[in-house]
Design a protein around this motif. Structure first.
Motif, mmCIF file in Angstrom:
data_model
loop_
_atom_site.group_PDB
_atom_site.id
_atom_site.type_symbol
_atom_site.label_atom_id
_atom_site.label_comp_id
_atom_site.label_asym_id
_atom_site.label_seq_id
_atom_site.Cartn_x
_atom_site.Cartn_y
_atom_site.Cartn_z
ATOM 1 N N VAL A 111 75.920 19.906 80.808
ATOM 2 C CA VAL A 111 75.147 19.841 79.568
ATOM 3 C C VAL A 111 74.342 21.116 79.370
ATOM 4 N N SER A 112 73.602 21.522 80.383
ATOM 5 C CA SER A 112 72.767 22.719 80.243
ATOM 6 C C SER A 112 73.597 23.983 80.071
ATOM 7 N N LYS A 113 74.715 24.101 80.794
ATOM 8 C CA LYS A 113 75.552 25.283 80.661
ATOM 9 C C LYS A 113 76.216 25.347 79.292
ATOM 10 N N THR A 114 76.620 24.206 78.764
ATOM 11 C CA THR A 114 77.264 24.197 77.452
ATOM 12 C C THR A 114 76.277 24.552 76.352
ATOM 13 N N LEU A 115 75.064 24.002 76.416
ATOM 14 C CA LEU A 115 74.062 24.306 75.392
ATOM 15 C C LEU A 115 73.591 25.747 75.469
ATOM 16 N N SER A 116 73.497 26.294 76.670
ATOM 17 C CA SER A 116 72.980 27.657 76.829
ATOM 18 C C SER A 116 73.944 28.715 76.325
ATOM 19 N N ARG A 117 75.186 28.367 76.063
ATOM 20 C CA ARG A 117 76.144 29.359 75.576
ATOM 21 C C ARG A 117 75.881 29.739 74.124
ATOM 22 N N LEU A 118 75.302 28.830 73.349
ATOM 23 C CA LEU A 118 75.072 29.097 71.931
ATOM 24 C C LEU A 118 73.814 29.932 71.740
ATOM 25 N N SER A 119 73.774 30.637 70.636
ATOM 26 C CA SER A 119 72.559 31.344 70.242
ATOM 27 C C SER A 119 71.551 30.350 69.664
ATOM 28 N N ARG A 120 70.316 30.771 69.522
ATOM 29 C CA ARG A 120 69.274 29.874 69.031
ATOM 30 C C ARG A 120 69.549 29.373 67.612
ATOM 31 N N PRO A 121 69.933 30.225 66.638
ATOM 32 C CA PRO A 121 70.230 29.697 65.295
ATOM 33 C C PRO A 121 71.401 28.717 65.281
ATOM 34 N N SER A 122 72.473 29.020 66.041
ATOM 35 C CA SER A 122 73.620 28.108 66.072
ATOM 36 C C SER A 122 73.264 26.785 66.728
ATOM 37 N N ILE A 168 61.002 18.587 62.561
ATOM 38 C CA ILE A 168 60.655 19.382 63.744
ATOM 39 C C ILE A 168 61.641 20.531 63.931
ATOM 40 N N TYR A 169 62.945 20.215 63.851
ATOM 41 C CA TYR A 169 63.944 21.256 64.069
ATOM 42 C C TYR A 169 64.061 22.190 62.862
ATOM 43 N N SER A 170 63.705 21.740 61.683
ATOM 44 C CA SER A 170 63.654 22.654 60.544
ATOM 45 C C SER A 170 62.529 23.669 60.721
ATOM 46 N N ASP A 171 61.394 23.227 61.279
ATOM 47 C CA ASP A 171 60.312 24.175 61.576
ATOM 48 C C ASP A 171 60.723 25.164 62.656
ATOM 49 N N LEU A 172 61.460 24.674 63.674
ATOM 50 C CA LEU A 172 61.955 25.596 64.702
ATOM 51 C C LEU A 172 62.927 26.615 64.121
ATOM 52 N N GLN A 173 63.688 26.191 63.129
ATOM 53 C CA GLN A 173 64.637 27.104 62.503
ATOM 54 C C GLN A 173 63.941 28.163 61.652
ATOM 55 N N ALA A 174 62.802 27.798 61.073
ATOM 56 C CA ALA A 174 62.087 28.726 60.190
ATOM 57 C C ALA A 174 61.305 29.784 60.960
ATOM 58 N N ARG A 175 60.844 29.463 62.152
ATOM 59 C CA ARG A 175 60.041 30.423 62.920
ATOM 60 C C ARG A 175 60.839 30.976 64.086
ATOM 61 N N LYS A 176 60.314 32.029 64.672
ATOM 62 C CA LYS A 176 60.953 32.665 65.811
ATOM 63 C C LYS A 176 60.556 31.951 67.103
ATOM 64 N N ARG A 228 65.507 28.942 75.144
ATOM 65 C CA ARG A 228 65.197 28.015 76.227
ATOM 66 C C ARG A 228 64.308 26.887 75.742
ATOM 67 N N GLU A 229 63.440 27.165 74.795
ATOM 68 C CA GLU A 229 62.563 26.131 74.246
ATOM 69 C C GLU A 229 63.370 25.027 73.577
ATOM 70 N N VAL A 230 64.398 25.412 72.818
ATOM 71 C CA VAL A 230 65.236 24.427 72.127
ATOM 72 C C VAL A 230 66.065 23.631 73.134
ATOM 73 N N VAL A 231 66.623 24.307 74.144
ATOM 74 C CA VAL A 231 67.437 23.605 75.140
ATOM 75 C C VAL A 231 66.600 22.599 75.914
ATOM 76 N N ASP A 232 65.394 22.987 76.322
ATOM 77 C CA ASP A 232 64.527 22.061 77.060
ATOM 78 C C ASP A 232 64.118 20.882 76.203
#
Length: 528
Positions: free
Chosen positions: A25-36, A83-91, A95-99
């Motif tokens: 799970v962690s390896k699969t999620l970590s492959r994507l970039s933050r916006p994706s 919550i995730y729309s706010d994460l998408q709007a800001r930098k 790792r924060e999203v994966v956790d």
């Protein structure tokens, strides 16, 4: 007591979840970039996907509501969307999203459907992450007697039938033919920009020969071993008798031999899954392997370009409507008197030409001719920015060379002789095939060529005439766009475009081949 793994012949359901603490799970999620990654999470929170990707929610009115913690659970799907729309709007960091996904909103685990969405998104973000091989679906002859039924089936070259494809039926047949005792998850997805249907196969090794590769915990969760998981992609282009199969990839470390055997089982099982009673098919390699799916669609898709490469591509363009049968001569260029240039401008142009030295003029004329030759040999193909590049081309030269040359060609040296092989391969039985190394790993190119030679019905071995010898010559071209690089060399005059063989223009549509008498063996070639 340790949990018991029960083997099943059916495919794993998409709602089955992997534990959030699993390394996959962690390896699969970590492959994507933050916006994706945030975009995928918002797709999980869509109403249509709630049955397969529901998050962990609690009722805030309950007394045991856990308000403390780094990621307190939400009470509704709409709250998570905000919550995730706010994460998408800001930098922020990935790792924060994966956790937050693993430790907070999906702490109960991710379903196999969610992992498939992440893998496919990574494939779309990185189109060259997979190495694909193109195979052609060819029909087999229906045996007319018991003797033919017992013999090896032969390809029916006269038949034009194409098998029917139904996803659900194909998956049932594939599971029964290839992986009857292996736990696997299948997921179909339509490519976002290309006319292909992609099948993702996530495979867990059989519990018969591994230490509980997949073990059930409860009714809807499993724990998988990351070292035993495999992922294979199969692409079905629209209206084309071809199939693209990717190289087997592992999430964790695994032996390469296991991946090759798994891929060979899939290659053998696909035609069986497509076959029906008295309608059998097989897969035949097209000697085309690349990481560029766009190039595969261009060469093995449903368009006209799969049979018109190189300079012949001008006839495949439906907009130009040019036919090789057109006998009308091209319009001659306009004469100097019809170009609308005044007399004064002509005098200036004439004086400028007088100032150019003859050597410079010859160089400019040669450069223009080289560009015209490149345009004639390559047509509209092999351009750097066309997005249809091939990274590697392996060619074996099987043409014999003369042992002696005439005295007129080399009067100062007399008769020139090429040295014979020192390993005793000068006999007649060994001259008609390229030499192979005695020690070390056998080349993959030679293995593929030997396999094609065995599958071909016609004996293509030609005896080497007396006075000639056949060296072991192999050419390998590397680069982001091999044929575009060859075109640039032709334009620069490094390669003689007029005498260049046709397979160097890419018109054969192969990346592995053997050249004999200037032609790619087993394919239609223009020769030298």
């Amino acid at each position: 007591m340790a949990p018991i793994s029960i083997p099943t012949s059916s495919r794993l359901p998409s709602s089955l979840r992997l534990e959030a603490t699993n390394p996959i799970v962690s390896k699969t999620l970590s492959r994507l970039s933050r916006p994706s990654l945030i975009s995928i999470v918002l797709d999980w929170l869509d109403e249509n996907n709630q049955a397969l990707s529901a998050p962990y929610l609690v009722d805030t009115d309950e007394e045991d509501y856990p308000e403390d913690g780094l990621y307190p659970p939400a009470s509704s799907v709409g709250e998570l969307r905000e919550i995730y729309s706010d994460l998408q709007a800001r930098k922020g960091s990935k790792r924060e999203v994966v956790d937050r996904i693993i430790e907070g909103d999906w702490r109960d685990g991710l379903s196999l459907y969610q992992l498939a969405m992440v893998d496919l998104q990574y494939l779309y973000d990185h189109p060259t992450s997979q190495k694909w091989s193109a195979y052609r679906i060819v029909p087999l002859r229906t045996p007319s007697s018991s003797t033919e039924a017992e013999a090896h089936p032969k390809v029916n070259k006269e038949s034009l039938t194409v098998p029917r494809f139904h996803p659900s039926t194909f998956l049932q047949q594939l599971q029964a033919q290839v992986l009857p005792d292996v736990k696997a998850h299948y997921n179909f997805d339509r490519h976002k920009s290309l006319p292909i249907l992609i099948l993702r196969i996530f495979i867990l090794d059989s519990p018969y020969n591994t230490d509980l590769a997949a073990t059930r915990h409860g009714g809807d969760r499993i724990s998988a071993n990351s070292d035993s998981s495999r992922t294979v992609y199969i692409a079905f282009p629209d209206a084309s008798p071809h199939i693209f199969i990717s190289k087997s990839q592992t999430v964790g470390p695994a032996a390469s031999g296991e991946s090759k055997s798994l891929r060979s089982l899939i290659v053998e099982g696909i035609p069986k899954a497509l076959s029906r009673p008295r309608e059998r098919y097989t897969l035949k390699s097209t000697s085309l392997s690349t990481r560029n799916l766009t190039e595969l669609i261009h060469r093995r898709g449903s368009g006209r370009t799969n049979a018109a490469g190189g300079g012949w591509s001008v006839y495949a363009d439906p907009k130009k409507k040019v036919s090789p049968l057109n006998t009308v001569l091209p319009t001659p260029p306009a004469s100097e008197g019809d170009d609308g240039v005044g007399t004064g401008a002509k005098e200036v142009e004439f004086s400028r030409k007088r100032a150019v030295s003859p050597a410079t003029e010859r160089e400019e004329r040669a450069a223009k001719r080289a560009k015209r030759v490149a345009q004639a040999r390559f047509g509209d193909t092999a351009k750097v920015d066309d997005g249809k590049g091939v990274e590697r081309v392996d060619i074996v030269i099987e043409d014999p060379f003369r042992m002696e040359t005439r005295r007129e060609t080399a009067p100062d040296h007399g008769n020139l002789t090429f040295p014979r092989s020192s390993d005793g391969e000068g006999s007649d039985g060994e001259r008609d095939r390229p030499r192979e190394s005695r020690a070390g790993r056998r080349s993959n190119v030679q293995e593929i060529l030997n396999q094609e030679r065995d599958e071909d019905d016609i004996d293509q071995e030609v005896e080497v005439p007396e006075g000639r010898w056949r060296p072991n010559v192999r050419l390998t071209f590397h680069g982001t766009h091999v044929f575009a690089g060859i075109r640039q060399l032709v334009e620069q005059g490094v390669i003689d475009g007029e005498r260049m063989p046709g397979w160097m223009t890419g018109e054969e549509g192969v990346t592995i081949g053997a050249v004999r008498h200037g032609r790619i063996r087993g394919h239609k070639g223009s020769g030298i």
